[in-house]
Design a protein around this motif. Sequence first.
Motif, mmCIF file in Angstrom:
data_model
loop_
_atom_site.group_PDB
_atom_site.id
_atom_site.type_symbol
_atom_site.label_atom_id
_atom_site.label_comp_id
_atom_site.label_asym_id
_atom_site.label_seq_id
_atom_site.Cartn_x
_atom_site.Cartn_y
_atom_site.Cartn_z
ATOM 1 N N ILE A 76 3.047 12.288 0.352
ATOM 2 C CA ILE A 76 2.818 10.928 -0.135
ATOM 3 C C ILE A 76 1.396 10.475 0.204
ATOM 4 N N ALA A 94 0.501 4.274 1.002
ATOM 5 C CA ALA A 94 1.370 3.918 -0.114
ATOM 6 C C ALA A 94 1.142 2.473 -0.544
ATOM 7 N N ASN A 152 6.621 5.369 -4.236
ATOM 8 C CA ASN A 152 6.157 6.024 -3.012
ATOM 9 C C ASN A 152 6.251 5.107 -1.799
#
Length: 529
Positions: free
Chosen positions: A304, A399, A435
């Motif tokens: 991520i 994120a 995410n």
Amino acid sequence: MNDSYGLNDYSFDEFLEQRKKVDFYGDDTYLQKVAAHYAGRDAERLHVSLVDFSTVLSTRWAKLAEGITRAEVQPFMQHFDAYGHRIDRIVRPLEMLQLEREVFREGLFSSTTHPLESYTKRLLLNELGDVGLNCPIACTDGLVTLLRSYATVDSPELMQILKHASDGIDGEFAIGAQFMSERQGGSDIPANVLEAVPDGRVYRLYGNKFFCSVTHADYAVVTARVSGTSKISVFVVPTWLPGDKEKERRNGHVVNRLKSKLGTRELPTAEIDYHGAVAYPVGEQGKGVSIAVAMVLTKSRLDIGGASAAYMLRAFREANLYANFYANFRTVFGKRIVDYPLAARQLRELRLVAERTTAGALDVFHHYQSASAQGSDEALRRRVFQSRELVLMQKITAAQDAVDAIRKAISLYGGHGIMEDFSCLPRLLRDAMINELWEGPKNLLLTQIYRDLHRVSSWYSATQFAFDILQGLDEGRIRSYACELETLLAEPLTEAPSDHLLDVAEEFEKLCMGMFRARQELARCRVEG
């Protein structure tokens, strides 16, 4: 009558031509610099490999990815064949099958591919903005990592699965998935009720998994409660047993339905019922939570970080192209968009956050790799702990920053920024929001950091932790971070909420993200020399 009356001669052609010419790696001198910094003596070899990889990625694969995003070709279920057999076939577009096959044949997880090369190539792949490809890649990374730690000659099935996923069998590479979420919650693995019943050398699974992404995978890492016990174990479950894939006969399970989601629409996510599926145990029975987190979720969270950096790099490039090429023709109040300080500032902010996040992603990956070394000394013990917390802090920070950065890029496009077929930005925004939730939302991961720092306080103080992860920063600034961290850790953030604790929670979130952004900036400065 004048035939040109009412015609508008604005054109996007120059902008589109420039976009077609972009080489994701070849044109990104900053990414080249970051990759070279972390590759060290292998920099030239890595550069040559990435140049070749990006040539295909920026042309053929980018074109295939564009075809996959069309609304009319999104995955759908075909539960029965023409003769009434239950097959639960997930129908996906031809472009997706071609792209998937070609990318997996690159051997990203092969024993001959250096981890940094694999990670950097996967970062580039995320710039395609096709999570239908990149989520399966991330999940396969977790599967391979798990099996490299636990598959032995005593478990020939697991050894075969490892070979299939890492180096391929007869040129075909397996895809991995991870099914851990149940109705009662995705992140609360200890609350799993899916039952694993012993059956000789294998187990049989009974129950439901509620949110299963990469449903088309060949193998899934599944957490389940062993019958008659109170603890969770980890299993690898083949989607099809040997010889059954061609017959579309699934291994003891049915796919109830595909989920309708805000983002990641190209990725099949389903609800699955298990009715005695054959499952192979991995690792020590009852240690499933720690194994799943250390081996599988950590790799996904690392990915991520790379995906967030990639989304920002792509968003900046798209916004910069739009502002500098299309805006050469289109003017606002008589001037180009980039000639206004307020717009130019937005572009600069996009570039800086993309660079900071990219340097930070490679920094955290490098730290993770170094913490994987063998040994039991105190320094390594601390480094392993640092790596765990940095992965969590990066997941939270990168994120969130990706969502903010993409939103900023969309605003530079104006009305064109929300058109689904004009650019990748709307899709990137939705996927970036996923995410933020995937592998644990922010509140849960912040709680985990709080609990982790308390858990190790007898041998690793919060002050020393702050000095270790921010080494290179001004000492006074580190001391300020450390003092605030110690103060907030003295508060009971796992007790019932109160007005005071809500304020403390806000400060703890700001502190964790502020410390990690400082770490990212340190990484960026080291890259710049």
